[in-house]
Write a protein that holds these residues in place. Sequence first.
Motif: not given
Lengths: 305, 270
Positions: A220-221, A224-225, A228, A287
């Motif tokens: 997930a990290n 992550r953009q 975003p 993402r």
Amino acid sequence: MIAIRGLVVSYRGGFRRPPVKALAGIDLTIDAGDCFGLLGHNGAGKSTALGCLLGLIRPTAGEVTVLGERPRAGSETYRHVGYLPEEPIYHGHLTVAEALVYYARLQGVRDVEARMSTLLERLDLAQWRHQRIDRCSKGMKQKVGIIQALLHEPKLLLLDEPMRGLDPLAVMAFRDLLLEANARGTTIVLSSHLLGEVEQIARHVAILDRGRVVAHDSVANLTRQREPRYAVSLAATDTMPADLPGLSQPTRVNGELHGTVAPAALHDFLDRVRAEQLTLVSCALERATLEEAYLNIVTEATHHA
Amino acid sequence: MRERLWLHVGSHLRLFRRSRIVLAVGLVIVGFWVLGVLPFFFGGTDGNRFNQLRQVSQQLAVLGWFLSAGLGLFVTSTHLRNKSVQVILTRPGSPQIWLASIFLAALVVAAATQLAGALITFALSVLWSVPYQVGFLYLAIDSVFEAAIVIAMLTTLGAVVHPVVALLGIVLFNEGTFGALRFGLSMMVAQGQGGSFVAAMKGVVVAIHETLPMLDPFATQTGDVTQSLRVSGQAWAYLGASALYSLAVTAMCFLLSDLALRRRSFASTT
């Protein structure tokens, strides 16, 4: 579950050649119940790291503990470990069923028939159970490997390139088996080049580059953009205004207008859409894929090197 | 532990049974034996049946010995070269059990082939109305001990080097070649030829010859049995001593193989 401290592995380089450092001091901790991906390009040290976890390779320096013990060949700890090797190195002279029963009984499991039949069915291998392994296709051998690793319901699964040679249906079936095992509490460590598959299964990953860990984080990290943005699409009309507030990179494709909107501008954008009575088809936070994140990290690591 | 040992032995025996290489070697050996024995069926007389039976028995012992000798090497090199040993080492159970199972499986085949040879000899003795001598059984048992020594040596070499190198090694570096070399060098030294170099060579050769395991350590003492097929109490004692010698060589080879395996890395890739 797994702790690696300062792990160094050097291979002999051959006559008048310097030793090759496959692992140059890696530190990793993998918690119980995790599903962990070990990523890296060819020669990054993934298989060497797995070999050390299994006691198949003696570290030059550093310390490895698996299920609280230092791994060594034939250890009783392996009763709780399932291993899928990268190459289909099974006993080719045995039939699929003979080999699976042999491996399970070595693992201390006596009554394997019911579970073996279920796994053979799920991986579409049941009709080949009496086929000799050396006469099986590569994909079939890989399925044998998957079943032998899962048959004794291990606490820890170590998988080296598990999707290799599998057809899409088998990949789906295998993914389901892994997710079920993980839900039951099995810790999974897999090394793979198929980043899309790893992204669907793993919760944490470590990226290896030239024997070093260059990233160790949750999927997930990593995906992550850094900046975003929301990807939006609207049903295109002739009367729609030429510019909408906050919409960048607008493009018309098949009667839809696609673009991206920064989070700060999203409210103004949606207000304008409502005011103009436009049809919002989709709006989702963009993402990065694990593949993009991987490429960024490895490229950065290469520049630093 | 015992269960794991027999599981491995079962797997090795299946490998022997299903291997085309073993089948081909077996067929060649049986073919040679049949070719050697056929004339006895057509050209034998009651007077020379005993000698023929003795020849058949000796051929069976040698061919059985030959068939089983390389089996340990075959299993070891098969599993080490295709890395299937990884699947064993990553399961509970000492690697020594796996190693012991290789010695045991090859020995089972050696015993089975010698038993088959002894039964064929017995059947022929009945067919040809020749009184069965216990010496036939004695020689079959002795062949099992000889086979055990070769099995152990080849298995050890198989754990260290390529199987072809292992075979060449046993063909070149055996008790017979070094015995001949020792004899030749001794003759040269006795005749004062070659000087100090030959004397030093002789020392090395003698040391190696004394170190190399012998196939039949009591051949001189039990030579009568081969000729007369009568077994004295002393001959049985020598057979017991052969068994102990064979056991000692096997144990030494087992330890060396274990050491070689411990030093190996079993990674499939780097």
